[in-house]
Motif scaffolding. Structure first.
Motif, PDB file in Angstrom:
ATOM      1  N   ILE A 220      39.736  50.754  35.678  1.00  0.00           N
ATOM      2  CA  ILE A 220      40.828  50.226  34.873  1.00  0.00           C
ATOM      3  C   ILE A 220      41.788  49.463  35.777  1.00  0.00           C
ATOM      4  N   GLY A 221      42.140  48.250  35.357  1.00  0.00           N
ATOM      5  CA  GLY A 221      43.033  47.442  36.181  1.00  0.00           C
ATOM      6  C   GLY A 221      43.790  46.431  35.357  1.00  0.00           C
ATOM      7  N   ARG A 222      44.524  45.574  36.055  1.00  0.00           N
ATOM      8  CA  ARG A 222      45.239  44.484  35.390  1.00  0.00           C
ATOM      9  C   ARG A 222      45.113  43.227  36.241  1.00  0.00           C
ATOM     10  N   MET A 223      45.177  42.080  35.579  1.00  0.00           N
ATOM     11  CA  MET A 223      45.101  40.790  36.256  1.00  0.00           C
ATOM     12  C   MET A 223      46.437  40.064  36.096  1.00  0.00           C
ATOM     13  N   ASP A 224      46.948  39.487  37.200  1.00  0.00           N
ATOM     14  CA  ASP A 224      48.210  38.766  37.096  1.00  0.00           C
ATOM     15  C   ASP A 224      47.973  37.306  36.746  1.00  0.00           C
ATOM     16  N   GLU A 225      49.056  36.540  36.689  1.00  0.00           N
ATOM     17  CA  GLU A 225      48.968  35.152  36.242  1.00  0.00           C
ATOM     18  C   GLU A 225      48.201  34.253  37.211  1.00  0.00           C
ATOM     19  N   GLU A 226      47.995  34.711  38.449  1.00  0.00           N
ATOM     20  CA  GLU A 226      47.235  33.930  39.428  1.00  0.00           C
ATOM     21  C   GLU A 226      45.786  34.398  39.552  1.00  0.00           C
ATOM     22  N   GLY A 227      45.407  35.376  38.718  1.00  0.00           N
ATOM     23  CA  GLY A 227      44.028  35.848  38.741  1.00  0.00           C
ATOM     24  C   GLY A 227      43.753  36.990  39.696  1.00  0.00           C
ATOM     25  N   TYR A 228      44.794  37.498  40.376  1.00  0.00           N
ATOM     26  CA  TYR A 228      44.619  38.629  41.294  1.00  0.00           C
ATOM     27  C   TYR A 228      44.558  39.927  40.488  1.00  0.00           C
ATOM     28  N   ILE A 229      43.659  40.813  40.887  1.00  0.00           N
ATOM     29  CA  ILE A 229      43.400  42.028  40.127  1.00  0.00           C
ATOM     30  C   ILE A 229      43.875  43.251  40.917  1.00  0.00           C
ATOM     31  N   THR A 230      44.455  44.193  40.209  1.00  0.00           N
ATOM     32  CA  THR A 230      44.884  45.461  40.801  1.00  0.00           C
ATOM     33  C   THR A 230      44.256  46.604  40.017  1.00  0.00           C
ATOM     34  N   ILE A 231      43.644  47.549  40.719  1.00  0.00           N
ATOM     35  CA  ILE A 231      43.059  48.729  40.062  1.00  0.00           C
ATOM     36  C   ILE A 231      44.155  49.773  39.884  1.00  0.00           C
ATOM     37  N   VAL A 232      44.232  50.338  38.693  1.00  0.00           N
ATOM     38  CA  VAL A 232      45.264  51.342  38.417  1.00  0.00           C
ATOM     39  C   VAL A 232      44.686  52.718  38.112  1.00  0.00           C
ATOM     40  N   ASP A 233      43.413  52.798  37.750  1.00  0.00           N
ATOM     41  CA  ASP A 233      42.847  54.101  37.379  1.00  0.00           C
ATOM     42  C   ASP A 233      41.332  53.967  37.289  1.00  0.00           C
TER      43      ASP A 233
END
Length: 273
Positions: A220-233
């Motif tokens: 589970i993650g999120r993508m920011d406006e520049e396309g970079y992804i961060t995993i959160v769970d």
């Protein structure tokens, strides 16, 4: 339980080609890579063995990932490229003799298999002057899917942006049919030439994990406006230690074999190393 991920010759070949174009500063000339990752692990198979074979690089093989052996090898063989897991970077930084070794030959580092702490990134780059590019992938994607750009903009805590010819989308956590808006949390799905053919003799699991060519990672993650992804769970009930995937059920089953154990449940406990 662990599953057998079927990777074709094309899957593995194309992932190596993707990595080659992702690290442009390492494409030409004589490069020496430190092969400290086990070759039976998908990270070591692609980022150490196959990459060196494809490029014709020197591969300095280290049988056991011990910090002192790694430091000696980097200095002796003037290692340029270091793919490793966070545990190894921590071990190198904390070794009492690190100041006696010359690590300036390193041009780039690639970290994966587990989250890399911000303090480790800053400390290692301060020691070597080399950029650590944190990436992400799994066995089912041969394994690399995203990396922070080498020589470009990196975002600490992020797993970067997709490799060439790789698409990433975040989908809803209910049925996975709807793509979620930028900045919202969703399951990471991957589409690209490195995605597995499926699970060995597990058609049900294959159909669940790969839908219309998209690999549903369970992360589970999120993508920011520049396309970079961060995993959160993680959706999967899995523990990561030293870059290895540990399935709690397998540990439970071993414990249950003991005649004096009535109930068992394995969980992961955070550890600084």
């Amino acid at each position: 339980l662990s599953k057998g991920s079927m990777l074709s010759h094309a899957n593995l070949s194309k992932n190596v080609q993707q990595l080659t174009h992702w690290f442009p500063g390492l494409r030409e000339g004589e490069i020496t890579l430190l092969g400290v990752l086990p070759l039976f692990h998908i990270f070591g198979l692609t980022a150490c063995m196959n990459l060196c074979i494809w490029r014709g690089w020197t591969n300095v093989l280290i049988p056991r990932p011990e910090p002192l052996a790694v430091l000696r090898a980097i200095q002796k063989y003037r290692v340029n490229f270091l793919p490793a897991v966070p545990t190894l970077y921590v071990g190198i930084l904390n070794h009492p003799q690190i100041s006696t070794f010359d690590l300036t030959s390193i041009k780039g580092c690639f970290s994966g298999a587990a989250p890399l702490p911000l303090e480790v990134i800053r400390a290692f780059e301060a020691k070597t002057g080399a950029q650590i590019c944190e990436g992400y992938g799994l066995s089912e994607s041969s394994p690399v899917a995203t990396i922070n750009p080498y020589g470009g903009k990196t975002k600490v805590g992020s797993i970067g942006i997709p490799l060439p010819d790789t698409d990433i989308r975040m989908v809803d956590l209910v049925d996975g049919n709807q793509e979620v808006p930028i900045g919202e949390v969703g399951e990471i799905t991957i589409h690209g030439p490195q995605v597995t053919q499926g699970y060995y003799r597990m058609p049900g699991e294959t159909a669940q994990a790969i839908r219309n060519g998209w690999l549903y990672t369970g992360d589970i993650g999120r993508m920011d406006e520049e396309g970079y992804i961060t995993i959160v769970d993680r959706k999967k009930d899995m523990i990561i230690a030293g870059g290895y995937n540990i399935y709690p059920r397998e540990i439970d089953e071993i414990l249950f074999e003991h005649p004096k154990i009535q109930e068992a449940c394995a969980i992961g406990i955070p550890d600084p190393y």
